[in-house]
Design an enzyme around this catalytic site. Sequence first.
Site, PDB file in Angstrom:
ATOM      1  N   HIS A  37       2.147 -11.017  -9.294  1.00  0.00           N
ATOM      2  CA  HIS A  37       2.298 -10.384 -10.470  1.00  0.00           C
ATOM      3  C   HIS A  37       3.926 -10.149 -10.599  1.00  0.00           C
ATOM      4  O   HIS A  37       4.553 -10.138 -11.687  1.00  0.00           O
ATOM      5  CB  HIS A  37       1.719  -9.054 -10.388  1.00  0.00           C
ATOM      6  N   LYS A 102     -10.426  -3.048  -7.739  1.00  0.00           N
ATOM      7  CA  LYS A 102     -11.271  -1.930  -7.180  1.00  0.00           C
ATOM      8  C   LYS A 102     -10.162  -0.686  -7.231  1.00  0.00           C
ATOM      9  O   LYS A 102      -8.981  -0.525  -7.177  1.00  0.00           O
ATOM     10  CB  LYS A 102     -11.735  -1.888  -6.003  1.00  0.00           C
TER      11      LYS A 102
END
Length: 174
Positions: A37, A102
């Site tokens: 990222h 999650k």
Amino acid sequence: MEYHIDLPIKDEDIIRLRAGDIVYLSGEMYTARDMAHKRIVQLMEQGKPLPFKLEGQTVYYVGPCDPKEGMAIGSCGPTTSYRMDSFTPKLLDAGLKAMIGKGVRSNEVIRSMVKNRCIYFSATGGAAALYASTVSESKVIAFPELLSEAVRKLTVKDFPVIVAIDCKGNSLYK
């Protein structure tokens, strides 16, 4: 509700999904964790080409294990999503439509999801072998030096997830 959705995900699919819906994803998605990222955002800021077109795509926050013989990928359970939160709004503004991971997301990410009409799916921690069984192809497409955190293009069939945060900001976590 329960849905079977083909990737890349379409706006009409995103709009109909609600927090708590069970979804089975089939098609192509990409993997990216923290370091990937960071590098993708750096490329964006430098005006350089990205490893894949963000528009309409789904990113799975995972660092898979090496595959066993006969498998496309090793165990590939989700990682904690908040690690990507500082980068996520920029990716959503650039067209990313769905994320799989999650855990909770920041208010800034949720606002960006609503603004950009995006969705956040939760994958079940501890189900890494199940997720690996849904992957028929896995190819490293960027940052191979990051090893398990390299960006991969995955082809999946009936990858099971739950809508954790829908495009209206409704959250299972609240």
